[in-house]
Design an enzyme around this catalytic site. Sequence first.
Site, PDB file in Angstrom:
ATOM      1  N   HIS A 193      -2.980  -9.732  -0.838  1.00  6.34           N
ATOM      2  CA  HIS A 193      -3.225  -8.349  -0.435  1.00  6.34           C
ATOM      3  C   HIS A 193      -4.062  -8.193   0.838  1.00  6.34           C
ATOM      4  O   HIS A 193      -3.582  -7.602   1.814  1.00  6.34           O
ATOM      5  CB  HIS A 193      -3.847  -7.576  -1.591  1.00  6.34           C
ATOM      6  CG  HIS A 193      -4.044  -6.126  -1.281  1.00  6.34           C
ATOM      7  ND1 HIS A 193      -2.998  -5.285  -0.947  1.00  6.34           N
ATOM      8  CD2 HIS A 193      -5.169  -5.356  -1.222  1.00  6.34           C
ATOM      9  CE1 HIS A 193      -3.457  -4.062  -0.709  1.00  6.34           C
ATOM     10  NE2 HIS A 193      -4.768  -4.083  -0.868  1.00  6.34           N
TER      11      HIS A 193
ATOM     12  N   HIS B  58      -3.353  -3.950   2.634  1.00  4.41           N
ATOM     13  CA  HIS B  58      -4.761  -3.522   2.592  1.00  4.41           C
ATOM     14  C   HIS B  58      -5.147  -2.628   3.764  1.00  4.41           C
ATOM     15  O   HIS B  58      -5.689  -1.548   3.573  1.00  4.41           O
ATOM     16  CB  HIS B  58      -5.663  -4.750   2.523  1.00  4.41           C
ATOM     17  CG  HIS B  58      -7.015  -4.492   1.944  1.00  4.41           C
ATOM     18  ND1 HIS B  58      -7.231  -3.663   0.866  1.00  4.41           N
ATOM     19  CD2 HIS B  58      -8.243  -4.974   2.290  1.00  4.41           C
ATOM     20  CE1 HIS B  58      -8.512  -3.651   0.566  1.00  4.41           C
ATOM     21  NE2 HIS B  58      -9.154  -4.425   1.414  1.00  4.41           N
ATOM     22  N   VAL B  59      -4.889  -3.078   4.985  1.00  2.09           N
ATOM     23  CA  VAL B  59      -5.105  -2.249   6.169  1.00  2.09           C
ATOM     24  C   VAL B  59      -3.883  -1.350   6.319  1.00  2.09           C
ATOM     25  O   VAL B  59      -2.749  -1.833   6.357  1.00  2.09           O
ATOM     26  CB  VAL B  59      -5.298  -3.108   7.433  1.00  2.09           C
ATOM     27  CG1 VAL B  59      -5.421  -2.225   8.667  1.00  2.09           C
ATOM     28  CG2 VAL B  59      -6.521  -3.997   7.284  1.00  2.09           C
TER      29      VAL B  59
ATOM     30  N   HIS C 135     -11.537  -2.702   6.945  1.00  4.54           N
ATOM     31  CA  HIS C 135     -11.471  -4.004   6.262  1.00  4.54           C
ATOM     32  C   HIS C 135     -11.655  -5.187   7.213  1.00  4.54           C
ATOM     33  O   HIS C 135     -11.226  -6.310   6.908  1.00  4.54           O
ATOM     34  CB  HIS C 135     -10.157  -4.138   5.489  1.00  4.54           C
ATOM     35  CG  HIS C 135      -9.912  -3.033   4.519  1.00  4.54           C
ATOM     36  ND1 HIS C 135     -10.769  -2.753   3.475  1.00  4.54           N
ATOM     37  CD2 HIS C 135      -8.915  -2.097   4.434  1.00  4.54           C
ATOM     38  CE1 HIS C 135     -10.314  -1.722   2.791  1.00  4.54           C
ATOM     39  NE2 HIS C 135      -9.199  -1.290   3.354  1.00  4.54           N
TER      40      HIS C 135
ATOM     41  N   TYR D 187      -1.812   3.863  -6.596  1.00  4.75           N
ATOM     42  CA  TYR D 187      -3.008   4.651  -6.262  1.00  4.75           C
ATOM     43  C   TYR D 187      -3.318   5.674  -7.350  1.00  4.75           C
ATOM     44  O   TYR D 187      -3.749   6.788  -7.077  1.00  4.75           O
ATOM     45  CB  TYR D 187      -2.856   5.329  -4.897  1.00  4.75           C
ATOM     46  CG  TYR D 187      -2.937   4.356  -3.747  1.00  4.75           C
ATOM     47  CD1 TYR D 187      -4.090   4.226  -2.992  1.00  4.75           C
ATOM     48  CD2 TYR D 187      -1.847   3.538  -3.430  1.00  4.75           C
ATOM     49  CE1 TYR D 187      -4.169   3.314  -1.943  1.00  4.75           C
ATOM     50  CE2 TYR D 187      -1.921   2.625  -2.394  1.00  4.75           C
ATOM     51  CZ  TYR D 187      -3.083   2.521  -1.649  1.00  4.75           C
ATOM     52  OH  TYR D 187      -3.159   1.620  -0.622  1.00  4.75           O
TER      53      TYR D 187
ATOM     54  N   ASP E 194      -1.363  -2.899  -4.011  1.00  6.24           N
ATOM     55  CA  ASP E 194      -1.665  -1.464  -3.956  1.00  6.24           C
ATOM     56  C   ASP E 194      -0.387  -0.660  -4.126  1.00  6.24           C
ATOM     57  O   ASP E 194       0.175  -0.121  -3.170  1.00  6.24           O
ATOM     58  CB  ASP E 194      -2.390  -1.088  -2.667  1.00  6.24           C
ATOM     59  CG  ASP E 194      -3.859  -1.485  -2.688  1.00  6.24           C
ATOM     60  OD1 ASP E 194      -4.300  -2.075  -3.686  1.00  6.24           O
ATOM     61  OD2 ASP E 194      -4.565  -1.195  -1.709  1.00  6.24           O
TER      62      ASP E 194
ATOM     63  N   ASN F  34      -6.472  -4.160  -4.528  1.00 10.89           N
ATOM     64  CA  ASN F  34      -7.709  -3.598  -5.061  1.00 10.89           C
ATOM     65  C   ASN F  34      -7.479  -2.317  -5.864  1.00 10.89           C
ATOM     66  O   ASN F  34      -8.260  -2.006  -6.779  1.00 10.89           O
ATOM     67  CB  ASN F  34      -8.705  -3.329  -3.932  1.00 10.89           C
ATOM     68  CG  ASN F  34      -8.153  -2.440  -2.847  1.00 10.89           C
ATOM     69  OD1 ASN F  34      -7.163  -2.791  -2.196  1.00 10.89           O
ATOM     70  ND2 ASN F  34      -8.755  -1.290  -2.626  1.00 10.89           N
TER      71      ASN F  34
ATOM     72  N   ASP G  26       0.832  -1.206   0.000  1.00  8.59           N
ATOM     73  CA  ASP G  26       0.000   0.000   0.000  1.00  8.59           C
ATOM     74  C   ASP G  26       0.868   1.258   0.000  1.00  8.59           C
ATOM     75  O   ASP G  26       0.695   2.150   0.816  1.00  8.59           O
ATOM     76  CB  ASP G  26      -0.945  -0.024   1.200  1.00  8.59           C
ATOM     77  CG  ASP G  26      -1.840  -1.244   1.216  1.00  8.59           C
ATOM     78  OD1 ASP G  26      -3.040  -1.105   0.943  1.00  8.59           O
ATOM     79  OD2 ASP G  26      -1.335  -2.354   1.481  1.00  8.59           O
TER      80      ASP G  26
END
Length: 582
Positions: free
Chosen positions: A361, A398-399, A371, A225, A222, A279, A195
């Site tokens: 992820h 993800h988090v 999440h 972005y 991720d 995502n 991320d």
Amino acid sequence: MAPPVLCSFYIFFFFLVVVRGSIPTTLDGPFEPVTKRFDSSLRQGSDDVPLSDPRLAKKVKSPFPEQISIAASFSPSSLWITWITGDAQMGSNVVPLDPSTVRSEVWYGLASGKYTYRQNGTAEVYSQLYPYEGLLNYTSGIIHHVRLDGLVPGKTYYYKCGDSSLNALSEEYIFQTLPAPGPNNYPSRVAVVGDLGLTYNSTTTIDHLTRNDPAMILFVGDLVYADQYVTTGGNGTSCFSCTFPDAPIRETYQPRWDGWGRFMEPITSKVPLMIIEGNHEIEPQIDGVKFQSYQSRFAVPAEESKSKSKFYYSFNAGGIHFIMLGAYIDYNRTGAQYSWLKEDLKGVDRKLTPWLVAAWHPPWYNSYSSHYQEFECMRLEMESLLYNYGVDIVFSGHVHAYERMNRVYNYSLDPCGPVYITVGDGGNIEKVDVEFADDPGKCPKPTDNKPEFGGVCHMNFSTGPAEGKFCWDRQPDWSAFRDSSFGHGILEVINSTYALWTWHRNQDAYVESTTGDQIYIVRQPDKCLVQPGQSPAPSPHNSPSSSAQGLDQSLAQPMKSTWLLIYLLGLFSSIVLAHGIN
């Protein structure tokens, strides 16, 4: 003087008693849960770096290569090199470049300036197209992929890439191949990040990661972005749907990908970057097409690992077998990914690759509100298979925070379960997550946190202190340590049973000998490996009382280990004295 062999033993015992004694191991667990809340003196996030920043600007003229990156193949005797030539286009009517106009060549060898070998590859372009008035389209530069074969594991190579017929070869770059599979061969350091994005926090993360000198980067999704922007560019947002509620589709500003590739090139041109989709790589466009940037811009060893998709694959790095899984394609037991995973696990030789590390992820175990229980369906489909084959560590993102779990299986403390670690705290524009599901009033509703792919399998807990509830009212027993900070992790495998995991927080980047979290992860293959085809052994922690008992017993383990080591050290000292010391 004592014989050299005895000196070596002395150093070994010193390491066990002093160094190992100062850092906990998973054998000392399960641990009482610890939370470090967000430091209010820090900013929760930062803006994206603008494309006008020199670090994101194009530094070569076409058709010279840029955005150079390398990726491991399934075996260390092979490696991928990727780069881009030509200029991307943005507009209403974009015309793709012709990939056949520029050759894909890599010149390489074992000495600087002496390129004994040459290899050709393939090239492609992709487009991001929107069938809506007012939205701009994009078509990429020419993306080149070349796979080098016949490499010697653990060797340094020098290379140039480009098109020699156009006098457009790059400057010289260097990479080192990963070590060959074997119980005593390991990459020096594996960086783990997720991320990331391209904010000022992201640049701190990469600067810090680079100083830690990894041999490989494991990226758990991720990346850029670009989908936090509309197609006309401007400023990114931490919440697309909030800022652009009338957008006809989740738009993207694809030039962010090009800026990201330029920013990352100093490290990705010499260190293998192993990615899996998140995502923010979905990026929907015309005719339901998705994931075009992810699938086009990066090489992964899908074919080499007998996968038919870039969304899941595996590879070896010394004595570690890595499995990369896709959460945004079919993960059901009747699907192609599950079938591939089962065959891949069957083929792992734990004598050659003792360590089995998986990554995807979205986390299965997560005590943050964000999440929470989002990918329960994936966990229910795949967890028992990974447990049966003795997966040692699982990395996810993800988090946007850090969390390390106690060993866990099916939400029960289990000494043979994997160590799950969430590192979705790379620094992206969506900011750091600070709320926990066990905080008063912060437990999500079962209707919240719907995944962007797959079903909803939210559930109340059936055992333990949270029995009958959707959330715990305190930090769960399976959550060992959590901290709302940006950062990255470093995995250093020492031998076939010990690996040192260190999480580095961004705020500690310039503080010597400071770590956010550190632990030795210890394998117990004689105790924990389940024979394929058998059912998992019943968890010894199936009730609140047994969970508490496990914690009490764990407190005695370090005491027993320390006294044993002191005894052995004393015995060794007697041997040294018997031989005489001058």
